[in-house]
Write an enzyme that holds these catalytic residues in place. Structure first.
Site, PDB file in Angstrom:
ATOM      1  N   LYS A 130      21.083 -14.686  28.270  1.00  0.00           N
ATOM      2  CA  LYS A 130      21.350 -13.394  28.913  1.00  0.00           C
ATOM      3  C   LYS A 130      21.156 -13.424  30.434  1.00  0.00           C
ATOM      4  O   LYS A 130      21.781 -12.638  31.148  1.00  0.00           O
ATOM      5  CB  LYS A 130      20.474 -12.299  28.300  1.00  0.00           C
ATOM      6  CG  LYS A 130      20.877 -11.902  26.886  1.00  0.00           C
ATOM      7  CD  LYS A 130      20.091 -10.688  26.418  1.00  0.00           C
ATOM      8  CE  LYS A 130      20.521 -10.251  25.034  1.00  0.00           C
ATOM      9  NZ  LYS A 130      19.891  -8.980  24.628  1.00  0.00           N
ATOM     10  N   ASP A 152      22.752  -2.954  26.126  1.00  0.00           N
ATOM     11  CA  ASP A 152      21.497  -2.706  25.411  1.00  0.00           C
ATOM     12  C   ASP A 152      20.891  -1.354  25.792  1.00  0.00           C
ATOM     13  O   ASP A 152      20.330  -0.659  24.944  1.00  0.00           O
ATOM     14  CB  ASP A 152      20.480  -3.812  25.708  1.00  0.00           C
ATOM     15  CG  ASP A 152      20.781  -5.104  24.961  1.00  0.00           C
ATOM     16  OD1 ASP A 152      21.403  -5.029  23.880  1.00  0.00           O
ATOM     17  OD2 ASP A 152      20.406  -6.178  25.454  1.00  0.00           O
TER      18      ASP A 152
END
Length: 284
Positions: A68, A104
């Site tokens: 990420k 997210d």
């Protein structure tokens, strides 16, 4: 041209639930496309990006651990929220450029939207965890007007996270152990307030230590939220429900972040009218 596709990348990756989610929605939407998983190591990440840049059928990818942050320098542009969080979980080709997003934060907030649409005298969130998942959650709750208490094993790390993600906010830090022992704190009148308690750590997950948490730290009327997905019914959520608190489980965030990514990949909203069937498929 072959069938368009998107995918999720990570190391390991076989455990990912993303293909089940996206294929369910592709089937419901009648979209002729596929969603796969692809095992990509840290050493192979740059080569993966180079190959996908040249693939006209590729619609993008979701990014899971451990990529990420490592993927950021390989992209052409980063969405401001993803840049602030310091993590990208969704990559899409846009007008010849690869753009990184973080869904997210939106996924985490989705099950709280009805609450957040209202007006409150005060909003407070207690967040357990200072890892990668906590970054998006801290940013999301700071942006929705919450005063935060971030708890971790290292309060300096918790403070550094708050200073980085919301330097203007008047937030607090605590040792993880603080929430594990009983408190005699008397909560004031919570009418007009919105409180949320979040386990943003891996504690309580299969193979991880349990989350030591005493519910004397939970204000009346709080929402108790656990991002762990295995088990879905964590001891934290089980006790919260037994005590009469509203609960939100880890699939809510997982499905919410996937929905935001699906629209970017396939230029159509995720069909959300059958979430119960999707949950049943994910937990079968």
């Amino acid at each position: 041209m072959n069938q368009p596709y998107a995918e999720v990348i990570g190391d390991p990756i076989a455990q990912s639930k993303s293909p089940t989610i996206h294929r369910f929605w592709l089937e419901k939407s009648g979209i002729d496309a596929d969603y796969r998983h692809c095992h990509v190591t840290a050493e192979g990440l740059a080569e993966y990006i180079a190959q996908r840049r040249a693939d006209p059928d590729w619609r993008g990818c979701n990014v899971t651990m451990p990529h990420k942050q490592a993927i950021i320098p390989l992209l052409d542009r980063i969405d401001p929220l993803a840049a602030r969080i310091g993590a990208v979980n969704t990559v899409v080709p846009e007008d010849g450029a690869l753009v990184g997003y973080n869904t997210d934060a939106a996924g985490f907030l989705e099950p709280l939207q009805d609450d957040l649409a209202g007006q409150h005298l005060f909003r407070m969130a207690r967040i357990i965890g200072t890892g990668g998942a906590a970054r998006a959650i801290i940013a999301a709750l700071a942006d929705t007007g919450h005063v935060l208490v971030v708890a971790g094993r290292n309060v300096d790390k918790a403070r550094a996270l708050l200073d980085e993600l919301d330097p203007e906010g008047e937030h607090h830090v605590a040792l993880l152990a603080h929430f594990g022992s009983e408190t005699d704190f008397a909560f004031d009148d919570r009418k007009g307030c919105f409180d949320v308690v979040v386990n943003a750590s891996a504690l309580g997950m299969v193979g991880q230590p349990p989350l030591a948490f005493d519910f004397s730290h939970v204000p009346p009327g709080s929402v108790c939220y656990d991002i762990v997905t295995a088990p879905l019914e964590t001891p934290f959520l089980k006790e919260a429900r037994a005590r009469g608190f509203r609960t939100v489980d880890g699939l809510s965030m997982l499905i919410g972040q996937a929905a935001a990514a699906f629209e970017k990949f396939f230029a159509a909203p995720a069909p959300r009218d059958d979430d119960a069937a999707l949950r049943a498929r994910l937990t079968a």
